[in-house]
Design a protein around this motif. Structure first.
Motif, PDB file in Angstrom:
ATOM      1  N   ILE A 163       0.828  -1.210   0.000  1.00 47.14           N
ATOM      2  CA  ILE A 163       0.000   0.000   0.000  1.00 47.14           C
ATOM      3  C   ILE A 163       0.866   1.265   0.000  1.00 47.14           C
ATOM      4  O   ILE A 163       0.369   2.362   0.228  1.00 47.14           O
ATOM      5  N   SER A 164       2.160   1.101  -0.277  1.00 50.32           N
ATOM      6  CA  SER A 164       3.063   2.249  -0.264  1.00 50.32           C
ATOM      7  C   SER A 164       2.753   3.199  -1.417  1.00 50.32           C
ATOM      8  O   SER A 164       1.953   2.896  -2.311  1.00 50.32           O
ATOM      9  N   ASP A 165       3.425   4.350  -1.402  1.00 50.51           N
ATOM     10  CA  ASP A 165       3.239   5.340  -2.458  1.00 50.51           C
ATOM     11  C   ASP A 165       4.028   4.999  -3.712  1.00 50.51           C
ATOM     12  O   ASP A 165       4.015   5.758  -4.687  1.00 50.51           O
ATOM     13  N   SER A 166       4.709   3.880  -3.700  1.00 55.31           N
ATOM     14  CA  SER A 166       5.457   3.450  -4.884  1.00 55.31           C
ATOM     15  C   SER A 166       4.492   3.112  -6.022  1.00 55.31           C
ATOM     16  O   SER A 166       3.334   2.740  -5.790  1.00 55.31           O
ATOM     17  N   LEU A 167       4.970   3.213  -7.255  1.00 55.72           N
ATOM     18  CA  LEU A 167       4.148   2.889  -8.415  1.00 55.72           C
ATOM     19  C   LEU A 167       4.185   1.382  -8.664  1.00 55.72           C
ATOM     20  O   LEU A 167       5.243   0.788  -8.834  1.00 55.72           O
ATOM     21  N   ARG A 200      10.931 -20.665 -12.515  1.00 46.30           N
ATOM     22  CA  ARG A 200      11.568 -20.199 -13.742  1.00 46.30           C
ATOM     23  C   ARG A 200      10.873 -18.963 -14.324  1.00 46.30           C
ATOM     24  O   ARG A 200      11.179 -18.526 -15.418  1.00 46.30           O
ATOM     25  N   ASN A 201       9.895 -18.440 -13.586  1.00 42.97           N
ATOM     26  CA  ASN A 201       9.206 -17.246 -14.069  1.00 42.97           C
ATOM     27  C   ASN A 201      10.143 -16.051 -14.075  1.00 42.97           C
ATOM     28  O   ASN A 201      10.921 -15.859 -13.152  1.00 42.97           O
ATOM     29  N   ASP A 202      10.039 -15.248 -15.114  1.00 49.86           N
ATOM     30  CA  ASP A 202      10.800 -14.012 -15.201  1.00 49.86           C
ATOM     31  C   ASP A 202       9.820 -12.847 -15.304  1.00 49.86           C
ATOM     32  O   ASP A 202       8.606 -13.032 -15.318  1.00 49.86           O
ATOM     33  N   GLY A 203      10.350 -11.646 -15.404  1.00 48.16           N
ATOM     34  CA  GLY A 203       9.489 -10.484 -15.581  1.00 48.16           C
ATOM     35  C   GLY A 203       9.086  -9.793 -14.305  1.00 48.16           C
ATOM     36  O   GLY A 203       8.323  -8.838 -14.334  1.00 48.16           O
ATOM     37  N   TRP A 204       9.600 -10.262 -13.147  1.00 48.53           N
ATOM     38  CA  TRP A 204       9.270  -9.609 -11.889  1.00 48.53           C
ATOM     39  C   TRP A 204      10.042  -8.299 -11.747  1.00 48.53           C
ATOM     40  O   TRP A 204      11.154  -8.152 -12.233  1.00 48.53           O
ATOM     41  N   ASN A 205       9.423  -7.341 -11.070  1.00 49.70           N
ATOM     42  CA  ASN A 205      10.092  -6.088 -10.715  1.00 49.70           C
ATOM     43  C   ASN A 205       9.641  -5.714  -9.306  1.00 49.70           C
ATOM     44  O   ASN A 205       8.873  -4.774  -9.110  1.00 49.70           O
ATOM     45  N   PRO A 206      10.104  -6.470  -8.291  1.00 45.36           N
ATOM     46  CA  PRO A 206       9.521  -6.364  -6.949  1.00 45.36           C
ATOM     47  C   PRO A 206       9.955  -5.137  -6.159  1.00 45.36           C
ATOM     48  O   PRO A 206      11.094  -4.687  -6.246  1.00 45.36           O
ATOM     49  N   ARG A 207       9.016  -4.607  -5.411  1.00 43.77           N
ATOM     50  CA  ARG A 207       9.308  -3.598  -4.384  1.00 43.77           C
ATOM     51  C   ARG A 207       9.799  -4.302  -3.115  1.00 43.77           C
ATOM     52  O   ARG A 207      10.658  -3.818  -2.404  1.00 43.77           O
ATOM     53  N   CYS A 208       9.213  -5.469  -2.859  1.00 45.12           N
ATOM     54  CA  CYS A 208       9.537  -6.216  -1.642  1.00 45.12           C
ATOM     55  C   CYS A 208       9.484  -7.707  -1.936  1.00 45.12           C
ATOM     56  O   CYS A 208       8.565  -8.187  -2.598  1.00 45.12           O
ATOM     57  N   ILE A 209      10.491  -8.426  -1.441  1.00 37.52           N
ATOM     58  CA  ILE A 209      10.515  -9.883  -1.522  1.00 37.52           C
ATOM     59  C   ILE A 209      10.561 -10.422  -0.102  1.00 37.52           C
ATOM     60  O   ILE A 209      11.434 -10.044   0.690  1.00 37.52           O
ATOM     61  N   ILE A 210       9.608 -11.283   0.223  1.00 38.19           N
ATOM     62  CA  ILE A 210       9.604 -11.964   1.518  1.00 38.19           C
ATOM     63  C   ILE A 210      10.074 -13.389   1.269  1.00 38.19           C
ATOM     64  O   ILE A 210       9.443 -14.140   0.529  1.00 38.19           O
ATOM     65  N   ALA A 212      15.519  -2.775  -8.883  1.00 36.48           N
ATOM     66  CA  ALA A 212      15.162  -1.676  -9.784  1.00 36.48           C
ATOM     67  C   ALA A 212      14.238  -0.667  -9.120  1.00 36.48           C
ATOM     68  O   ALA A 212      14.299   0.529  -9.403  1.00 36.48           O
ATOM     69  N   LYS A 213      13.375  -1.135  -8.222  1.00 39.83           N
ATOM     70  CA  LYS A 213      12.425  -0.248  -7.557  1.00 39.83           C
ATOM     71  C   LYS A 213      13.111   0.565  -6.462  1.00 39.83           C
ATOM     72  O   LYS A 213      13.951   0.034  -5.722  1.00 39.83           O
ATOM     73  N   PRO A 214      12.776   1.836  -6.307  1.00 36.91           N
ATOM     74  CA  PRO A 214      13.312   2.626  -5.189  1.00 36.91           C
ATOM     75  C   PRO A 214      12.904   2.005  -3.854  1.00 36.91           C
ATOM     76  O   PRO A 214      11.783   1.526  -3.699  1.00 36.91           O
ATOM     77  N   SER A 215      13.825   1.995  -2.911  1.00 35.39           N
ATOM     78  CA  SER A 215      13.574   1.467  -1.563  1.00 35.39           C
ATOM     79  C   SER A 215      13.211  -0.014  -1.552  1.00 35.39           C
ATOM     80  O   SER A 215      12.555  -0.496  -0.631  1.00 35.39           O
ATOM     81  N   ALA A 216      13.636  -0.748  -2.563  1.00 42.39           N
ATOM     82  CA  ALA A 216      13.331  -2.178  -2.616  1.00 42.39           C
ATOM     83  C   ALA A 216      13.947  -2.899  -1.417  1.00 42.39           C
ATOM     84  O   ALA A 216      15.054  -2.584  -0.973  1.00 42.39           O
ATOM     85  N   LEU A 217      13.196  -3.880  -0.902  1.00 44.60           N
ATOM     86  CA  LEU A 217      13.621  -4.596   0.300  1.00 44.60           C
ATOM     87  C   LEU A 217      13.456  -6.091   0.108  1.00 44.60           C
ATOM     88  O   LEU A 217      12.394  -6.558  -0.302  1.00 44.60           O
ATOM     89  N   MET A 218      14.502  -6.845   0.392  1.00 44.82           N
ATOM     90  CA  MET A 218      14.407  -8.303   0.470  1.00 44.82           C
ATOM     91  C   MET A 218      14.434  -8.670   1.952  1.00 44.82           C
ATOM     92  O   MET A 218      15.453  -8.489   2.631  1.00 44.82           O
ATOM     93  N   TYR A 219      13.313  -9.159   2.446  1.00 49.30           N
ATOM     94  CA  TYR A 219      13.136  -9.457   3.868  1.00 49.30           C
ATOM     95  C   TYR A 219      13.168 -10.971   4.024  1.00 49.30           C
ATOM     96  O   TYR A 219      12.235 -11.679   3.618  1.00 49.30           O
ATOM     97  N   MET A 220      14.255 -11.489   4.590  1.00 50.39           N
ATOM     98  CA  MET A 220      14.490 -12.932   4.648  1.00 50.39           C
ATOM     99  C   MET A 220      14.388 -13.421   6.085  1.00 50.39           C
ATOM    100  O   MET A 220      15.074 -12.899   6.971  1.00 50.39           O
ATOM    101  N   ILE A 221      13.555 -14.416   6.317  1.00 49.03           N
ATOM    102  CA  ILE A 221      13.362 -14.948   7.660  1.00 49.03           C
ATOM    103  C   ILE A 221      13.665 -16.445   7.660  1.00 49.03           C
ATOM    104  O   ILE A 221      13.408 -17.149   6.688  1.00 49.03           O
ATOM    105  N   SER A 222      14.207 -16.915   8.767  1.00 53.78           N
ATOM    106  CA  SER A 222      14.543 -18.336   8.836  1.00 53.78           C
ATOM    107  C   SER A 222      14.804 -18.754  10.267  1.00 53.78           C
ATOM    108  O   SER A 222      15.176 -17.947  11.120  1.00 53.78           O
TER     109      SER A 222
END
Length: 649
Positions: free
Chosen positions: A178-182, A263-273, A294-304
């Motif tokens: 719900i961020s202001d990102s496009l 094997r899917n391509d074409g993603w442009n994530p703001r956030c990856i969990i 590529a997205k501004p403020s992109a975050l990869m949030y990894m939990i384990s």
């Protein structure tokens, strides 16, 4: 807010007995007034002073007042250092209290979706505990000067079970979508759809409301959940389904990515969990990682939680995190929080924890920041007592409750000690002409076989290598838990596949002959499983070889030597992931007479120790020769006896 702002925290003397800092300790904290932009208008709002709580947690950890392990102490010290640096306009980042409060306030507007302690306190909404506030303060508070983008791009959160990792990740996903990102894409990566549902299902409940199943227990917070969900749907024009949550306000969505779509391509994530990374497919990670950034403020949030295997994707990510926390690598964009006990605490305190409930409590508090909140101390003590009676349960307890990687009860070499002996640049070819002892663990012919190499390259140090072979048609490639590991190891050249359904002994024999030409091979030691014929062939070629009986007399000295070398870094290896896995699975049970024989943590387990057995047998050959040389220095006693092979008792 000034980086120097702090809050009154309980001193060590006033915090007896040792306890966690809790949110209730900040009940009297003055609110933080901030100017915020709401629907295009600037307003002054009061917030809980989340940055002050986050800083207070860090200070308490660093001072030793807060139960925390070495990794958390280093991580909190790093946060405090970055807060000080952020005050310097010459630094490339600054600290934004507003961004911290925005996220934390959103988090605390989310209702509880499961039963818990909140039912007794009467607050139906989430409450961020101080350690969580620290985490989100660091992730969201540091901003790049000029662009105001989030500085943190990757976050590694490693905690034992029931510390609310997946629930936090779900709210992170909602906040990002719900961020202001496009068109923010939020992807939940997991090995299976069921695993991804641990994050996606809470997201769905918080946006679609409670979906009561026939015969299911009623949710005690249904009214609050449904009211909040309706508000979110209306305000952000959310549309929900079993596969996607779409945000009409900005064109974003939340969806799952698992092995089916790796094997899917074409993603442009703001956030990856990334959910439970220790069980993840490397292929999914690589696809998502390649699309990331590529997205501004992109975050990869990894939990384990700690994995059963001290090798693979999660172990590699963890190693990178430790290098940053230890100061070996400078990377301000990577946040890491690793909750576990230290090797010293494991060695000194864990043996006492079976009978001393206070020692047990201290260890659990260090590894579990939610001890006494989402984790019931009485129930966990009962589980621990049961685990002590069953070795396989104890191993799983250490992994899931104390976050100890690849731990088996009575581990011969701990995963961290083994990793500290790693030199990834080490090559077997460097030791051309050096004395070497080889060993073969052939075991079952439809599974992997291991060829160990032990080289004594100085007066005090040995280098060990291991090579692996497996039949192309081995059933272990389809193993529900280990299959992906085996396939990945073969794909990356760590295991050599041989044709057919059985290990090709000719291939292994040819490799031994190659090594004889490279090294000064003193002895080839073969386990007594299907080895007699191979030993005979080696002897015909002039290669000294013996059959090894795996018993107390033959194993004790070699095993103890390896175990003693690892903590003092007199054992060198190249980080072979299969060997690391084997070492992490090897345990040593002391016999009545003090002897030791390496075994699996659970004889019924499919986890393997072949590589450890191979280097142990090679080491036994090395020690046997040294022992014979010492005896030959005393001809009056041993002159007539000659060399003896390892005992076959």
């Amino acid at each position: 807010m000034s980086a120097q702002q702090t809050n009154r925290t309980p001193s060590r003397s006033s915090a007896r007995p040792w306890r966690h800092l809790r949110r209730a300790d900040f009940a009297d904290l003055a609110p933080l007034r901030l100017d915020v932009l709401i629907d295009g208008k600037t307003e002054t709002r009061e917030f809980v002073d989340f940055p002050a709580i986050g800083r207070a947690y860090c200070e308490r950890v660093v001072s030793g007042e807060e139960p925390a392990g070495d990794e958390i102490i280093r991580a909190c010290r790093r946060t405090l250092t970055m807060l000080d640096r952020a005050e310097d306009p010459r630094e490339p980042f600054y600290f934004s209290a507003a961004h911290v409060c925005d996220f934390c306030a959103f988090f605390e507007l989310m209702p509880h979706i499961e039963s818990g302690e909140w039912e007794y306190t009467g607050n139906p909404f989430q409450v961020l505990e101080p350690h969580m506030i620290w985490e989100f303060m660091h992730i969201n508070g540091f901003r790049r000067r000029g662009t105001h983008e989030r500085l943190t791009s990757r976050a590694w959160i490693e905690e034992p079970r029931k510390n609310a990792k997946s629930g936090r990740a779900a709210i992170v996903a909602l906040y990002e979508v719900i961020s202001d990102s496009l068109s923010p894409q939020v992807l939940i990566g997991a090995a299976t759809e069921k695993q991804a549902d641990r994050v996606y299902d809470p997201c769905l409940t918080l946006t679609a409301g409670v979906q009561q199943k026939d015969g299911g227990e009623p949710n005690p917070n249904t009214v609050v959940i449904n009211t909040r969900a309706a508000h979110l749907r209306e305000r952000y024009r959310l549309e929900t389904s079993s596969s996607r949550i779409a945000c009409g306000r900005n064109g974003g969505f939340i969806t799952r990515v698992n092995s089916i779509g790796e094997r899917n391509d074409g993603w442009n994530p703001r956030c990856i969990i990334m959910e439970e990374v220790h069980a993840q497919s490397r292929a999914i990670y690589e696809v998502l990682r390649s699309a990331f950034g590529a997205k501004p403020s992109a975050l990869m949030y990894m939990i384990s939680t700690a994995g059963r295997v001290a090798a693979g994707l999660a172990w590699d990510i963890r190693r990178e995190a430790l290098e940053i926390l230890n100061g070996h690598v400078a990377n301000d964009t990577y946040f890491a929080a690793i909750y576990t006990i230290s090797d010293q605490q494991e060695k000194e305190l864990l043996p006492k924890a079976g009978t001393d409930q206070e020692v047990f409590r201290q260890l659990m508090m260090i590894a579990n920041p939610m001890w006494g909140v989402s984790i019931d101390p009485i129930k966990i003590w009962d589980i621990w007592q049961e685990a002590l009676r069953q070795p396989h349960m104890r191993s799983e307890f250490l992994r899931t409750r104390l976050n100890l990687w690849g731990r088996a009860a009575n581990a011969i070499i701990t995963a961290s000690d083994w990793d500290a002996c790693r030199n990834p640049d080490l090559r077997l070819e460097e030791f051309e002409g050096e004395r070497a002892w080889l060993a073969l663990d052939l075991a079952s012919r439809n599974d992997m076989a291991a060829l160990g190499v032990v080289i004594e390259y100085s007066r005090e140090k040995i280098a060990v290598f291991c090579e692996y072979f497996i039949p192309e048609l081995s059933p272990y490639f389809e193993h529900p838990r280990l299959g992906n590991l085996y396939k990945g190891w073969v794909d990356n050249g760590f295991i050599l596949p041989t044709g057919g359904g059985l290990v090709d002994f000719d291939t292994i024999e040819d490799r031994v002959v190659q090594l004889k030409d490279l090294l000064d091979v003193q002895l080839v030691v073969c386990d007594n499983y299907q080895a007699n014929q191979m030993v005979g062939r080696f002897l015909k070629q002039g290669i000294p070889a013996v059959v090894f009986q795996k018993n107390e007399a033959n194993c004790t000295a070699a095993t103890e030597d390896l175990s003693a070398r690892a903590p003092v870094r007199q054992l060198l290896h190249n980080g072979h992931p299969v060997l690391a896995w084997n070492v992490s699975n090897a345990v040593g049970w002391r016999r009545v007479g003090g002897g030791i024989v390496p075994k699996k943590h659970d004889e019924q387990s499919d986890d393997k120790i072949d590589g450890f057995d191979a280097i142990m047998m090679g080491n036994a050959g090395r020690l046997h020769l040294k022992d014979q040389q010492r005896k030959e220095d005393q001809p009056n006693v041993y002159a007539k006896r000659g060399a003896r092979l390892p005992s076959k008792r």
